[in-house]
Design an enzyme around this catalytic site. Structure first.
Site, PDB file in Angstrom:
ATOM      1  CG  ASP A  12      -0.120  -3.053   6.526  1.00  7.10           C
ATOM      2  OD1 ASP A  12      -1.017  -3.141   7.393  1.00  7.10           O
ATOM      3  OD2 ASP A  12      -0.306  -2.534   5.412  1.00  7.10           O
ATOM      4  CB  CYS A  19      -3.676   3.191  -1.654  1.00  7.20           C
ATOM      5  SG  CYS A  19      -4.778   4.581  -1.397  1.00  7.20           S
ATOM      6  CE  LYS A  30      -7.642  -1.049   6.236  1.00  2.00           C
ATOM      7  NZ  LYS A  30      -8.499  -0.587   5.145  1.00  2.00           N
ATOM      8  CG  HIS A  41      -1.983   0.927   1.328  1.00  6.89           C
ATOM      9  ND1 HIS A  41      -1.798   2.252   1.649  1.00  6.89           N
ATOM     10  CD2 HIS A  41      -3.323   0.770   1.127  1.00  6.89           C
ATOM     11  CE1 HIS A  41      -2.978   2.871   1.655  1.00  6.89           C
ATOM     12  NE2 HIS A  41      -3.914   1.997   1.336  1.00  6.89           N
ATOM     13  CD  GLN A  85      -6.900  -4.719   3.550  1.00  6.75           C
ATOM     14  OE1 GLN A  85      -7.817  -5.523   3.462  1.00  6.75           O
ATOM     15  NE2 GLN A  85      -7.092  -3.415   3.512  1.00  6.75           N
TER      16      GLN A  85
END
Length: 408
Positions: free
Chosen positions: A202, A366, A228, A125, A205
């Site tokens: 990260d 993104c 999220k 991202h 997600q």
């Protein structure tokens, strides 16, 4: 096809927004990778905070402040337990994943110099790429990219070749927001540690779909965003190993992150307050804890199994549409499908679907380097959550067929 036993209709009743209509049609919300919807249990926690104990935390001696402090720190412990951090002070509240990544990237300015190397995956991202580019520019460290193949899987042999004694930081998303690929972070972390590099993952997600155990992973830093995971926007956390967090300098200066201030010198507070300058998103932190309680009550194994079932069903149905191509066909992926229909711009498809009450994401998500790799301007992305149904997949497919008929 196997059916996973979740009471989806009961779950859907927890989400008030799923009852609304868009353009006169029942809402079919398939933009969960951007942000998930919020159950009434979390909404109730937000209302309860502002209705009954809204006060600033940590500093007040009065009852409301103490109650708010207790609830906020309880949420920190809930998050610690969810991710199996060794200590609550290793959980740093942030405004989200982007803020957490910038915190680490800013701190690593102290540890890098010219000749050092930072590795980053090809499917990141922009929020992951840009802070590392800034870090590279500040320090002279070289930014190197771990390439991927056409299926959207990282080339691990190339990763092995890139690793060296000069590698100081490795950055990778746990799951790609653009493709749904679940990356082999266990291998990535283990191999990075062999050359002495730190690893930042990260998890934005991944966290809605899988339950990461940060101790088992042996990861140095792991980031997530509440919005999220059925929580509110504007709050997230950075997990960091205590040793690393003690070494990193503060990201911002202000109230709460200090032990003592004079005009001559400031002494910083210990963890976690060292990185939590100013009045935090108190309600957001408390609501994040409520969101984790909600999802854990459903069960992450059940969530993962059901979402995989939806992924398989949606993939099968979408591929029945002529000239539709899916980008990201990794063997190990989660409930995200990025696709295009030949000769039709993704924005046009998304606009027609919106008129039919179907919310999908269109564009580069993104992740422009990923789109450049596939030589497309963007994709249509349908991303599924545990409250989505196969009937909604059918509505999506029907809407797509209508859009294609109108646009071809």
């Amino acid at each position: 096809m196997k059916t996973t036993r979740l009471n989806i209709q009961k779950i859907r009743k927890d989400f008030p927004i799923l009852n609304r209509k868009v353009n006169g049609e029942p809402l079919v919300y398939l933009d969960n990778a951007a942000t998930s919807q919020t159950p009434k249990q979390v909404i109730d926690a937000i209302v309860d905070y502002y209705s009954n104990y809204n006060a600033n935390i940590h500093r007040g001696v009065h009852a409301l402040s103490q109650e708010a402090t207790d609830k906020y720190e309880e949420a920190r412990h809930t998050i610690q337990q969810h991710f199996n951090a060794e200590k609550a002070q290793e959980i740093i509240f942030t405004s989200g994943t982007t803020d957490a990544i910038n915190l680490v990237a800013n701190g690593f300015t102290e540890f890098l110099e010219e000749g050092d190397e930072i590795l980053v995956s090809a499917m990141e991202h922009h929020s992951n790429i840009v802070p590392l580019q800034m870090l590279s520019e500040r320090t002279g460290a070289l930014l190197k990219v771990i390439p991927m193949n056409i299926e959207g899987e990282l080339l691990m042999d190339q990763y092995d070749a890139l690793l060296s004694k000069n590698t100081k930081l490795v950055f990778c998303n746990h799951i790609s927001n653009a493709l749904g690929t679940i990356n082999p972070i266990e291998q990535i972390i283990r191999k990075a540690h062999k050359v002495g590099a730190a690893v930042l993952i990260d998890g934005a997600q991944a966290a809605p779909h899988v339950k990461a155990d940060v101790q088992e992973l042996d990861v140095d830093f792991y980031t997530v965003s509440a919005h999220k995971m059925c929580g509110p926007t504007g709050v997230g956390v950075l997990y960091g190993k205590e040793d690393w967090l003690n070494k990193l300098p503060p990201y911002q200066g202000g109230g709460e992150m200090i032990a003592e201030v004079t005009f001559e010198k400031t002494t910083y507070a210990g963890l976690p307050h060292k990185f939590e300058a100013g009045t935090p998103n108190i309600c957001g932190g408390i609501a994040f804890g409520a969101a984790l309680d909600y999802m854990n009550a459903i069960g992450f194994e059940a969530i993962a199994a059901y979402e995989h079932e939806i992924l398989e069903y949606a993939t099968q149905k979408l591929l029945e549409i002529d000239n539709l191509k899916i980008y990201g066909t990794a063997k190990n992926k989660t409930s995200v499908i990025s696709f295009n229909v030949e000769g039709i711009h993704p924005y046009d498809i998304g606009s027609i679907l919106d008129k039919l009450g179907i919310a999908v994401r269109t564009g580069h998500h993104c992740a422009q380097p990923v789109m450049d790799f596939y030589k497309v301007p963007g994709t249509v992305r349908a991303s599924f959550c545990f409250y989505n149904t196969k009937e909604e997949v059918d509505v999506l497919v029907k809407g797509l067929k209508r859009a294609v008929a109108m646009l071809k």
